[in-house]
Design a protein around this motif. Structure first.
Motif, PDB file in Angstrom:
ATOM      1  N   ASN A  75       0.930  -1.236  -0.048  1.00  0.00           N
ATOM      2  CA  ASN A  75      -0.007   0.162   0.155  1.00  0.00           C
ATOM      3  C   ASN A  75       0.824   1.403   0.176  1.00  0.00           C
ATOM      4  OD1 ASN A  75      -2.959  -0.480   0.015  1.00  0.00           O
ATOM      5  ND2 ASN A  75      -2.418  -1.662   1.688  1.00  0.00           N
ATOM      6  N   LEU A  76       0.166   2.435  -0.535  1.00  0.00           N
ATOM      7  CA  LEU A  76       1.054   3.440  -0.487  1.00  0.00           C
ATOM      8  C   LEU A  76       1.581   4.143   0.807  1.00  0.00           C
ATOM      9  CD1 LEU A  76      -0.805   5.759  -3.346  1.00  0.00           C
ATOM     10  CD2 LEU A  76       1.350   4.557  -3.341  1.00  0.00           C
ATOM     11  N   ASP A  77       0.698   4.021   1.915  1.00  0.00           N
ATOM     12  CA  ASP A  77       0.961   4.448   3.287  1.00  0.00           C
ATOM     13  C   ASP A  77       2.450   3.404   3.601  1.00  0.00           C
ATOM     14  OD1 ASP A  77      -0.670   2.135   3.437  1.00  0.00           O
ATOM     15  OD2 ASP A  77      -1.836   2.703   5.004  1.00  0.00           O
ATOM     16  N   LYS A  78       2.284   2.186   3.398  1.00  0.00           N
ATOM     17  CA  LYS A  78       3.422   1.308   3.734  1.00  0.00           C
ATOM     18  C   LYS A  78       4.718   1.833   3.131  1.00  0.00           C
ATOM     19  CE  LYS A  78       3.928  -2.790   5.983  1.00  0.00           C
ATOM     20  NZ  LYS A  78       3.536  -2.736   7.418  1.00  0.00           N
ATOM     21  N   ILE A  79       4.592   2.319   1.973  1.00  0.00           N
ATOM     22  CA  ILE A  79       5.696   2.864   1.119  1.00  0.00           C
ATOM     23  C   ILE A  79       6.280   4.115   1.959  1.00  0.00           C
ATOM     24  CG2 ILE A  79       6.664   3.672  -1.067  1.00  0.00           C
ATOM     25  CD1 ILE A  79       4.556   1.729  -2.433  1.00  0.00           C
ATOM     26  N   GLN A  80       5.320   4.862   2.115  1.00  0.00           N
ATOM     27  CA  GLN A  80       5.538   6.284   2.870  1.00  0.00           C
ATOM     28  C   GLN A  80       6.189   5.886   4.256  1.00  0.00           C
ATOM     29  OE1 GLN A  80       5.313   9.330   1.565  1.00  0.00           O
ATOM     30  NE2 GLN A  80       6.562   9.677   3.407  1.00  0.00           N
ATOM     31  N   SER A  81       5.543   4.787   4.970  1.00  0.00           N
ATOM     32  CA  SER A  81       6.488   4.677   6.259  1.00  0.00           C
ATOM     33  C   SER A  81       7.942   4.038   6.065  1.00  0.00           C
ATOM     34  CB  SER A  81       5.477   3.511   6.944  1.00  0.00           C
ATOM     35  OG  SER A  81       5.684   2.239   6.512  1.00  0.00           O
ATOM     36  N   TYR A  82       7.945   3.134   4.873  1.00  0.00           N
ATOM     37  CA  TYR A  82       9.348   2.898   4.620  1.00  0.00           C
ATOM     38  C   TYR A  82      10.408   3.898   4.469  1.00  0.00           C
ATOM     39  CZ  TYR A  82       7.833  -1.939   4.634  1.00  0.00           C
ATOM     40  OH  TYR A  82       7.110  -3.144   5.024  1.00  0.00           O
ATOM     41  N   ILE A 124       7.824   9.515  -5.969  1.00  0.00           N
ATOM     42  CA  ILE A 124       8.675   8.246  -6.240  1.00  0.00           C
ATOM     43  C   ILE A 124       8.340   7.452  -7.565  1.00  0.00           C
ATOM     44  CG2 ILE A 124       9.128   7.631  -3.776  1.00  0.00           C
ATOM     45  CD1 ILE A 124       6.462   6.109  -3.777  1.00  0.00           C
ATOM     46  N   ASN A 125       9.218   6.952  -8.048  1.00  0.00           N
ATOM     47  CA  ASN A 125       9.121   6.135  -9.237  1.00  0.00           C
ATOM     48  C   ASN A 125       9.020   4.759  -8.864  1.00  0.00           C
ATOM     49  OD1 ASN A 125       9.366   8.664 -10.859  1.00  0.00           O
ATOM     50  ND2 ASN A 125      11.267   8.245 -10.943  1.00  0.00           N
ATOM     51  N   ILE A 126       7.961   3.904  -9.145  1.00  0.00           N
ATOM     52  CA  ILE A 126       7.725   2.410  -8.970  1.00  0.00           C
ATOM     53  C   ILE A 126       7.877   1.644 -10.257  1.00  0.00           C
ATOM     54  CG2 ILE A 126       6.252   0.948  -7.956  1.00  0.00           C
ATOM     55  CD1 ILE A 126       5.309   3.130  -6.179  1.00  0.00           C
ATOM     56  N   GLU A 127       8.258   0.497 -10.292  1.00  0.00           N
ATOM     57  CA  GLU A 127       8.102  -0.512 -11.315  1.00  0.00           C
ATOM     58  C   GLU A 127       7.431  -1.467 -10.695  1.00  0.00           C
ATOM     59  OE1 GLU A 127      11.413  -2.667 -13.474  1.00  0.00           O
ATOM     60  OE2 GLU A 127      11.819  -0.633 -13.975  1.00  0.00           O
ATOM     61  N   ALA A 128       6.255  -1.961 -11.294  1.00  0.00           N
ATOM     62  CA  ALA A 128       5.444  -2.919 -10.701  1.00  0.00           C
ATOM     63  C   ALA A 128       4.654  -3.901 -11.728  1.00  0.00           C
ATOM     64  CB  ALA A 128       4.464  -2.537  -9.651  1.00  0.00           C
ATOM     65  N   ASP A 129       4.323  -4.895 -11.243  1.00  0.00           N
ATOM     66  CA  ASP A 129       3.487  -5.890 -12.236  1.00  0.00           C
ATOM     67  C   ASP A 129       2.107  -5.321 -12.383  1.00  0.00           C
ATOM     68  OD1 ASP A 129       5.583  -8.187 -13.028  1.00  0.00           O
ATOM     69  OD2 ASP A 129       5.786  -7.828 -10.722  1.00  0.00           O
ATOM     70  N   LEU A 130       1.464  -5.131 -11.265  1.00  0.00           N
ATOM     71  CA  LEU A 130       0.043  -4.557 -11.136  1.00  0.00           C
ATOM     72  C   LEU A 130      -0.303  -3.369 -10.277  1.00  0.00           C
ATOM     73  CD1 LEU A 130      -0.969  -8.097 -10.273  1.00  0.00           C
ATOM     74  CD2 LEU A 130      -1.449  -7.222 -12.426  1.00  0.00           C
ATOM     75  N   ALA A 131      -1.012  -2.513 -10.528  1.00  0.00           N
ATOM     76  CA  ALA A 131      -1.430  -1.367  -9.651  1.00  0.00           C
ATOM     77  C   ALA A 131      -2.888  -1.244  -9.747  1.00  0.00           C
ATOM     78  CB  ALA A 131      -0.750  -0.140  -9.846  1.00  0.00           C
ATOM     79  N   SER A 132      -3.306  -0.585  -8.734  1.00  0.00           N
ATOM     80  CA  SER A 132      -4.805  -0.378  -8.356  1.00  0.00           C
ATOM     81  C   SER A 132      -5.045   1.031  -9.102  1.00  0.00           C
ATOM     82  CB  SER A 132      -5.653  -0.386  -7.218  1.00  0.00           C
ATOM     83  OG  SER A 132      -4.779   0.740  -6.467  1.00  0.00           O
ATOM     84  N   LYS A 133      -6.349   1.319  -9.433  1.00  0.00           N
ATOM     85  CA  LYS A 133      -6.435   2.931 -10.232  1.00  0.00           C
ATOM     86  C   LYS A 133      -6.097   3.983  -9.389  1.00  0.00           C
ATOM     87  CE  LYS A 133      -9.839   1.368 -13.570  1.00  0.00           C
ATOM     88  NZ  LYS A 133     -11.452   1.110 -13.618  1.00  0.00           N
ATOM     89  N   SER A 134      -6.775   3.679  -7.913  1.00  0.00           N
ATOM     90  CA  SER A 134      -6.485   4.745  -7.285  1.00  0.00           C
ATOM     91  C   SER A 134      -4.975   4.985  -6.791  1.00  0.00           C
ATOM     92  CB  SER A 134      -7.064   4.443  -5.847  1.00  0.00           C
ATOM     93  OG  SER A 134      -6.497   3.224  -5.284  1.00  0.00           O
ATOM     94  N   ALA A 135      -4.042   3.811  -6.894  1.00  0.00           N
ATOM     95  CA  ALA A 135      -2.701   4.015  -6.645  1.00  0.00           C
ATOM     96  C   ALA A 135      -2.119   4.869  -7.669  1.00  0.00           C
ATOM     97  CB  ALA A 135      -2.230   2.598  -6.438  1.00  0.00           C
ATOM     98  N   ILE A 136      -2.455   4.438  -9.009  1.00  0.00           N
ATOM     99  CA  ILE A 136      -1.929   5.397 -10.038  1.00  0.00           C
ATOM    100  C   ILE A 136      -2.302   6.730 -10.060  1.00  0.00           C
ATOM    101  CG2 ILE A 136      -1.853   5.411 -12.619  1.00  0.00           C
ATOM    102  CD1 ILE A 136      -2.463   2.253 -12.682  1.00  0.00           C
ATOM    103  N   GLU A 137      -3.433   6.864  -9.719  1.00  0.00           N
ATOM    104  CA  GLU A 137      -3.925   8.267  -9.734  1.00  0.00           C
ATOM    105  C   GLU A 137      -3.369   9.427  -8.461  1.00  0.00           C
ATOM    106  OE1 GLU A 137      -8.199   8.514  -8.940  1.00  0.00           O
ATOM    107  OE2 GLU A 137      -8.570   7.164 -10.606  1.00  0.00           O
ATOM    108  N   LYS A 138      -3.132   8.525  -7.275  1.00  0.00           N
ATOM    109  CA  LYS A 138      -2.267   9.499  -6.363  1.00  0.00           C
ATOM    110  C   LYS A 138      -0.869   9.431  -6.570  1.00  0.00           C
ATOM    111  CE  LYS A 138      -5.246   7.597  -2.608  1.00  0.00           C
ATOM    112  NZ  LYS A 138      -5.571   6.984  -1.394  1.00  0.00           N
ATOM    113  N   LEU A 139      -0.331   8.549  -7.260  1.00  0.00           N
ATOM    114  CA  LEU A 139       1.258   8.886  -7.625  1.00  0.00           C
ATOM    115  C   LEU A 139       1.468   9.736  -8.479  1.00  0.00           C
ATOM    116  CD1 LEU A 139       2.576   5.015  -7.603  1.00  0.00           C
ATOM    117  CD2 LEU A 139       3.234   6.905  -6.295  1.00  0.00           C
TER     118      LEU A 139
END
Length: 150
Positions: A75-82, A124-139
């Motif tokens: 999740n995005l909040d997990k990435i932010q905490s890292y 941040i720049n992310i390279e992933a296999d899958l992503a939800s619409k909300s995640a793409i919008e927020k990024l």
């Protein structure tokens, strides 16, 4: 040569148990004397005399598809905490290899999916296999980018 009067009987009659001493299956009807198995209504299914039964010796397979690819979820909040803990450098591209090396996702996971709960403050720049619409919008809203592998 088989003639009509000496051929073996085709329709053998069923042995009727408990029909008197002369039948050979009288009195206890071939069930021995006393004990659990002599009673009616007893079926000791899959009991192997105390040996570990076959259904417990074999591995469980059930509804777990063998070929299922395990997907690591972030999740995005997990990435932010890292990022806040200084585990992740926000300037470098985030991908499965880096996350596995830092032990932030399971080493057996084949794919990475980014989900959009929470907020990310850093670009941040992310390279992933899958992503939800909300995640793409927020990024994209904060100026980050996400590349989806095909």
């Amino acid at each position: 040569m088989i003639t009509l009067n000496n051929r073996e009987k085709i329709n053998k009659s069923k042995i009727r148990v408990g029909r008197g001493i002369g039948s050979g299956k009288g009195k206890t009807s071939g069930r021995g004397v006393k004990g659990q198995k002599s009673r009616s209504g007893v079926a000791i299914k899959s009991f192997e005399g105390g040996q570990m039964p076959l259904y417990r010796r074999l591995p469980k397979r059930g509804f777990n598809p063998i070929s299922k690819e395990s997907v690591a979820i972030l999740n995005l909040d997990k990435i932010q905490s890292y990022i806040d803990k200084k585990n992740i450098n926000p300037n470098e591209v985030l991908n499965t290899e880096i996350l596995k090396k830092l032990k932030l996702i399971n080493k057996n996971s084949k794919k990475l999916k980014i989900l959009g709960s929470g907020e990310v403050k850093d670009k941040i720049n992310i390279e992933a296999d899958l992503a939800s619409k909300s995640a793409i919008e927020k990024l994209e809203k904060i100026g980050g980018s996400i590349q989806l592998k095909k």
